[in-house]
Design a protein around this motif. Structure first.
Motif, PDB file in Angstrom:
ATOM      1  N   ALA A   7       0.833  -1.212   0.000  1.00 23.76           N
ATOM      2  CA  ALA A   7       0.000   0.000   0.000  1.00 23.76           C
ATOM      3  C   ALA A   7       0.863   1.254   0.000  1.00 23.76           C
ATOM      4  O   ALA A   7       0.568   2.221  -0.721  1.00 23.76           O
ATOM      5  CB  ALA A   7      -0.924   0.000   1.214  1.00 23.76           C
ATOM      6  N   GLY A  10       2.132   1.800  -3.422  1.00 22.10           N
ATOM      7  CA  GLY A  10       1.058   2.318  -4.265  1.00 22.10           C
ATOM      8  C   GLY A  10       0.806   3.793  -4.028  1.00 22.10           C
ATOM      9  O   GLY A  10       0.621   4.570  -4.962  1.00 22.10           O
ATOM     10  N   PHE A  11       0.807   4.204  -2.747  1.00 18.42           N
ATOM     11  CA  PHE A  11       0.629   5.628  -2.423  1.00 18.42           C
ATOM     12  C   PHE A  11       1.799   6.454  -2.954  1.00 18.42           C
ATOM     13  O   PHE A  11       1.616   7.564  -3.443  1.00 18.42           O
ATOM     14  CB  PHE A  11       0.478   5.838  -0.917  1.00 18.42           C
ATOM     15  CG  PHE A  11      -0.891   5.510  -0.401  1.00 18.42           C
ATOM     16  CD1 PHE A  11      -2.017   6.121  -0.932  1.00 18.42           C
ATOM     17  CD2 PHE A  11      -1.057   4.591   0.615  1.00 18.42           C
ATOM     18  CE1 PHE A  11      -3.281   5.822  -0.457  1.00 18.42           C
ATOM     19  CE2 PHE A  11      -2.305   4.283   1.094  1.00 18.42           C
ATOM     20  CZ  PHE A  11      -3.426   4.888   0.559  1.00 18.42           C
ATOM     21  N   LEU A  14       1.233   6.966  -6.592  1.00  7.05           N
ATOM     22  CA  LEU A  14       0.190   7.969  -6.819  1.00  7.05           C
ATOM     23  C   LEU A  14       0.710   9.383  -6.572  1.00  7.05           C
ATOM     24  O   LEU A  14       0.399  10.304  -7.327  1.00  7.05           O
ATOM     25  CB  LEU A  14      -1.018   7.697  -5.926  1.00  7.05           C
ATOM     26  CG  LEU A  14      -1.993   6.641  -6.406  1.00  7.05           C
ATOM     27  CD1 LEU A  14      -3.123   6.461  -5.388  1.00  7.05           C
ATOM     28  CD2 LEU A  14      -2.560   6.982  -7.764  1.00  7.05           C
ATOM     29  N   ALA A  33      -0.334   2.026 -10.000  1.00  6.73           N
ATOM     30  CA  ALA A  33      -0.544   2.426  -8.607  1.00  6.73           C
ATOM     31  C   ALA A  33      -1.900   1.936  -8.103  1.00  6.73           C
ATOM     32  O   ALA A  33      -2.014   1.462  -6.966  1.00  6.73           O
ATOM     33  CB  ALA A  33      -0.445   3.938  -8.472  1.00  6.73           C
ATOM     34  N   VAL A  34      -2.921   2.021  -8.938  1.00  9.37           N
ATOM     35  CA  VAL A  34      -4.248   1.560  -8.548  1.00  9.37           C
ATOM     36  C   VAL A  34      -4.238   0.053  -8.305  1.00  9.37           C
ATOM     37  O   VAL A  34      -4.796  -0.436  -7.314  1.00  9.37           O
ATOM     38  CB  VAL A  34      -5.290   1.949  -9.628  1.00  9.37           C
ATOM     39  CG1 VAL A  34      -6.628   1.281  -9.371  1.00  9.37           C
ATOM     40  CG2 VAL A  34      -5.442   3.463  -9.693  1.00  9.37           C
ATOM     41  N   LEU A  37      -2.500  -0.686  -5.005  1.00 11.09           N
ATOM     42  CA  LEU A  37      -3.368  -0.427  -3.859  1.00 11.09           C
ATOM     43  C   LEU A  37      -4.441  -1.501  -3.716  1.00 11.09           C
ATOM     44  O   LEU A  37      -4.755  -1.929  -2.584  1.00 11.09           O
ATOM     45  CB  LEU A  37      -4.010   0.957  -3.981  1.00 11.09           C
ATOM     46  CG  LEU A  37      -3.063   2.136  -3.796  1.00 11.09           C
ATOM     47  CD1 LEU A  37      -3.755   3.445  -4.133  1.00 11.09           C
ATOM     48  CD2 LEU A  37      -2.536   2.160  -2.380  1.00 11.09           C
ATOM     49  N   ALA A  40      -2.890  -4.531  -2.308  1.00 10.19           N
ATOM     50  CA  ALA A  40      -2.589  -4.331  -0.889  1.00 10.19           C
ATOM     51  C   ALA A  40      -3.836  -4.577  -0.042  1.00 10.19           C
ATOM     52  O   ALA A  40      -3.757  -5.224   1.011  1.00 10.19           O
ATOM     53  CB  ALA A  40      -2.062  -2.920  -0.653  1.00 10.19           C
ATOM     54  N   ALA A  41      -4.981  -4.096  -0.506  1.00 12.83           N
ATOM     55  CA  ALA A  41      -6.221  -4.305   0.236  1.00 12.83           C
ATOM     56  C   ALA A  41      -6.557  -5.797   0.310  1.00 12.83           C
ATOM     57  O   ALA A  41      -6.908  -6.310   1.374  1.00 12.83           O
ATOM     58  CB  ALA A  41      -7.359  -3.525  -0.420  1.00 12.83           C
ATOM     59  N   GLU A  76      -0.849  -8.157  -8.532  1.00 12.33           N
ATOM     60  CA  GLU A  76       0.540  -7.690  -8.484  1.00 12.33           C
ATOM     61  C   GLU A  76       1.265  -7.950  -9.801  1.00 12.33           C
ATOM     62  O   GLU A  76       2.085  -7.135 -10.224  1.00 12.33           O
ATOM     63  CB  GLU A  76       1.267  -8.323  -7.307  1.00 12.33           C
ATOM     64  CG  GLU A  76       0.782  -7.756  -5.990  1.00 12.33           C
ATOM     65  CD  GLU A  76       1.546  -8.267  -4.795  1.00 12.33           C
ATOM     66  OE1 GLU A  76       2.525  -9.015  -4.969  1.00 12.33           O
ATOM     67  OE2 GLU A  76       1.162  -7.892  -3.673  1.00 12.33           O
TER      68      GLU A  76
END
Length: 167
Positions: A7, A10-11, A14, A33-34, A37, A40-41, A76
């Motif tokens: 995450a 990813g941030f 972004l 990046a999306v 994220l 990661a979730a 991924e």
């Protein structure tokens, strides 16, 4: 823990894309990046489910765990493939910036010079790839081949004047 690390990456992507969005003509550049994220979730959910599996012996939960692991792997892998593909596309989009460096005059009256200086100061960079990009420009040759624009200077070095022998 890995979900948090993915995450954060990813941030970071972004933030990087947001900071340099002026240079990108397409919004699809943020897809890696999306996907990072999203993975990661799912990875956080998989971690929680894996912890729950240690207390219960459920075939349904084990199947869901494997399915979510495959989903994380797919997300991924997609993010990695898109990042690789977009890095090649990014190189072609940045090639147009190299043309601006060839037209740089150093004058505050020139819109191209103003844009190049502004971009270098905002992004805290020098050149498209690095300071060596300036070495093939007419402006660099006019300066005797000894300096780059002052917009390349790091703001922490107050005495910087763009000469190549300084940090």
């Amino acid at each position: 823990m890995m979900g948090l690390l993915v995450a954060l990456s990813g941030f970071y992507l972004l933030l990087f894309y947001g900071k340099s969005s002026l240079f990108f003509t397409h919004r699809y550049i943020i897809l890696p990046a999306v996907f990072a994220l999203a993975s990661a979730a799912v990875l956080v959910v998989v971690g929680c489910l894996g912890s729950l599996l240690s207390f219960r012996d459920s075939i349904f939960l084990q199947g869901l765990f494997v399915f979510l692991l495959v989903l994380v792997f797919t997300l991924e892998s997609t993010a990695s493939a898109l990042a690789f593909f977009h890095s090649k596309k990014l190189d072609s989009e940045l090639a147009s910036l190299s043309g601006m460096f060839q037209q740089y005059t150093g004058s505050s009256q020139s819109h191209i010079s103003w844009a190049v200086d502004g971009a270098q100061e905002e992004l805290q960079c020098c050149g498209v790839q690095d300071y060596k990009d300036w070495m093939g420009t007419p402006w660099f040759n006019r300066t005797g081949g000894l300096s780059v624009p002052c917009s390349c200077c790091n703001s922490t070095f107050l005495s910087c004047n763009g000469t190549l022998d300084q940090p």
